[in-house]
Design a protein around this motif. Structure first.
Motif, PDB file in Angstrom:
ATOM      1  N   MET A 108    -112.036 -62.310 -39.957  1.00 30.55           N
ATOM      2  CA  MET A 108    -112.081 -61.600 -41.230  1.00 30.55           C
ATOM      3  C   MET A 108    -113.022 -62.151 -41.843  1.00 30.55           C
ATOM      4  O   MET A 108    -113.958 -63.030 -42.150  1.00 30.55           O
ATOM      5  CB  MET A 108    -110.556 -62.542 -41.858  1.00 30.55           C
ATOM      6  CG  MET A 108    -110.280 -61.723 -43.030  1.00 30.55           C
ATOM      7  SD  MET A 108    -108.877 -62.314 -43.581  1.00 30.55           S
ATOM      8  CE  MET A 108    -108.584 -61.555 -45.076  1.00 30.55           C
ATOM      9  N   ASP A 109    -113.455 -61.283 -42.871  1.00 32.06           N
ATOM     10  CA  ASP A 109    -114.563 -61.420 -44.013  1.00 32.06           C
ATOM     11  C   ASP A 109    -113.916 -62.298 -45.049  1.00 32.06           C
ATOM     12  O   ASP A 109    -113.343 -61.672 -45.830  1.00 32.06           O
ATOM     13  CB  ASP A 109    -115.255 -60.012 -44.427  1.00 32.06           C
ATOM     14  CG  ASP A 109    -116.432 -60.568 -45.449  1.00 32.06           C
ATOM     15  OD1 ASP A 109    -116.556 -61.483 -45.663  1.00 32.06           O
ATOM     16  OD2 ASP A 109    -117.152 -59.466 -45.604  1.00 32.06           O
ATOM     17  N   MET A 168    -109.771 -67.819 -35.032  1.00 29.86           N
ATOM     18  CA  MET A 168    -108.422 -67.596 -34.592  1.00 29.86           C
ATOM     19  C   MET A 168    -107.566 -68.031 -35.983  1.00 29.86           C
ATOM     20  O   MET A 168    -107.667 -67.495 -36.959  1.00 29.86           O
ATOM     21  CB  MET A 168    -108.187 -69.035 -33.524  1.00 29.86           C
ATOM     22  CG  MET A 168    -109.151 -68.668 -32.280  1.00 29.86           C
ATOM     23  SD  MET A 168    -108.731 -67.104 -31.507  1.00 29.86           S
ATOM     24  CE  MET A 168    -107.297 -67.606 -30.611  1.00 29.86           C
ATOM     25  N   ASP A 169    -106.307 -68.945 -35.869  1.00 25.62           N
ATOM     26  CA  ASP A 169    -105.396 -69.150 -36.759  1.00 25.62           C
ATOM     27  C   ASP A 169    -106.041 -70.448 -37.475  1.00 25.62           C
ATOM     28  O   ASP A 169    -105.014 -70.582 -38.519  1.00 25.62           O
ATOM     29  CB  ASP A 169    -104.193 -69.241 -36.025  1.00 25.62           C
ATOM     30  CG  ASP A 169    -103.462 -67.972 -35.324  1.00 25.62           C
ATOM     31  OD1 ASP A 169    -104.031 -66.987 -35.928  1.00 25.62           O
ATOM     32  OD2 ASP A 169    -102.762 -68.199 -34.327  1.00 25.62           O
ATOM     33  N   LEU A 223    -105.762 -66.243 -44.644  1.00 28.98           N
ATOM     34  CA  LEU A 223    -105.621 -66.120 -45.911  1.00 28.98           C
ATOM     35  C   LEU A 223    -104.186 -65.539 -45.996  1.00 28.98           C
ATOM     36  O   LEU A 223    -103.899 -64.640 -45.266  1.00 28.98           O
ATOM     37  CB  LEU A 223    -106.513 -65.017 -46.546  1.00 28.98           C
ATOM     38  CG  LEU A 223    -106.550 -64.664 -48.070  1.00 28.98           C
ATOM     39  CD1 LEU A 223    -106.564 -65.847 -48.736  1.00 28.98           C
ATOM     40  CD2 LEU A 223    -107.306 -63.679 -48.355  1.00 28.98           C
ATOM     41  N   GLU A 224    -103.189 -66.231 -46.808  1.00 33.93           N
ATOM     42  CA  GLU A 224    -101.830 -65.786 -46.900  1.00 33.93           C
ATOM     43  C   GLU A 224    -101.653 -65.075 -48.146  1.00 33.93           C
ATOM     44  O   GLU A 224    -101.821 -66.036 -49.221  1.00 33.93           O
ATOM     45  CB  GLU A 224    -100.787 -66.735 -46.613  1.00 33.93           C
ATOM     46  CG  GLU A 224    -100.970 -67.367 -45.289  1.00 33.93           C
ATOM     47  CD  GLU A 224    -100.241 -68.799 -45.081  1.00 33.93           C
ATOM     48  OE1 GLU A 224     -99.419 -69.425 -46.156  1.00 33.93           O
ATOM     49  OE2 GLU A 224    -100.139 -69.257 -43.860  1.00 33.93           O
ATOM     50  N   ILE A 245    -106.352 -71.070 -46.219  1.00 38.32           N
ATOM     51  CA  ILE A 245    -105.845 -72.120 -45.510  1.00 38.32           C
ATOM     52  C   ILE A 245    -107.080 -72.552 -44.386  1.00 38.32           C
ATOM     53  O   ILE A 245    -107.297 -71.551 -43.505  1.00 38.32           O
ATOM     54  CB  ILE A 245    -104.728 -72.416 -44.916  1.00 38.32           C
ATOM     55  CG1 ILE A 245    -103.603 -72.393 -46.111  1.00 38.32           C
ATOM     56  CG2 ILE A 245    -104.404 -73.755 -44.118  1.00 38.32           C
ATOM     57  CD1 ILE A 245    -102.127 -71.996 -45.524  1.00 38.32           C
ATOM     58  N   SER A 246    -107.702 -73.760 -44.350  1.00 35.12           N
ATOM     59  CA  SER A 246    -108.445 -73.762 -43.178  1.00 35.12           C
ATOM     60  C   SER A 246    -108.576 -75.244 -42.582  1.00 35.12           C
ATOM     61  O   SER A 246    -108.221 -76.326 -43.243  1.00 35.12           O
ATOM     62  CB  SER A 246    -110.181 -73.800 -43.679  1.00 35.12           C
ATOM     63  OG  SER A 246    -110.750 -73.737 -42.481  1.00 35.12           O
ATOM     64  N   GLU A 247    -107.939 -75.315 -41.292  1.00 32.59           N
ATOM     65  CA  GLU A 247    -107.688 -76.560 -40.852  1.00 32.59           C
ATOM     66  C   GLU A 247    -108.928 -76.968 -39.686  1.00 32.59           C
ATOM     67  O   GLU A 247    -109.237 -76.180 -38.592  1.00 32.59           O
ATOM     68  CB  GLU A 247    -106.487 -76.458 -39.810  1.00 32.59           C
ATOM     69  CG  GLU A 247    -105.122 -75.664 -40.363  1.00 32.59           C
ATOM     70  CD  GLU A 247    -104.019 -75.462 -39.448  1.00 32.59           C
ATOM     71  OE1 GLU A 247    -104.189 -75.867 -38.353  1.00 32.59           O
ATOM     72  OE2 GLU A 247    -102.953 -74.920 -39.942  1.00 32.59           O
ATOM     73  N   ASP A 248    -109.641 -78.216 -40.006  1.00 33.60           N
ATOM     74  CA  ASP A 248    -110.740 -78.372 -39.329  1.00 33.60           C
ATOM     75  C   ASP A 248    -110.155 -79.599 -38.392  1.00 33.60           C
ATOM     76  O   ASP A 248    -109.899 -80.741 -38.854  1.00 33.60           O
ATOM     77  CB  ASP A 248    -111.844 -79.035 -40.312  1.00 33.60           C
ATOM     78  CG  ASP A 248    -112.943 -79.529 -39.517  1.00 33.60           C
ATOM     79  OD1 ASP A 248    -112.974 -79.785 -38.421  1.00 33.60           O
ATOM     80  OD2 ASP A 248    -113.873 -79.648 -40.175  1.00 33.60           O
TER      81      ASP A 248
END
Length: 98
Positions: free
Chosen positions: A3-4, A67-68, A72-73, A83-86
């Motif tokens: 996604m952009d 991936m997931d 953006l929700e 949300i970004s999970e590192d």
């Protein structure tokens, strides 16, 4: 290509955003949540991080993944959340627009 996120988040510029950075290792949050007006967003040329500017010089750099892990929700019950999970650094970044 995913996604952009820069384009997806641009409409939220000028709005107040609450930023949370949490430690996946189960420790305390890295910092207390901060609320600021999102001035602008800019994806770095490499496409690895999204810079969220709170003023002309200060920004929060959020890693972006495929991936997931980065999503953006829009308009959930809790407003819109980015949300970004590192998993490598074990941090979760959450931006919330209420």
């Amino acid at each position: 290509m995913g996604m952009d996120f820069e384009a997806a988040i641009k409409p939220f510029c000028g709005k107040a955003v609450e930023v949370h950075i949490e430690d996946l290792a189960g420790q305390d949050p890295i910092a207390p949540p901060r609320t600021f007006e999102l001035l602008r967003v800019k994806m770095v040329p490499e496409g690895t991080h999204l810079k969220c500017y709170m003023n002309l010089t200060q920004h929060i750099s959020i890693p972006v993944f495929t991936m997931d892990c980065t999503r953006l929700e829009i308009n959930g019950l809790n407003g819109t959340r980015f949300i970004s999970e590192d998993h490598k650094s074990q941090l979760v970044y959450t931006l919330v627009w209420k």
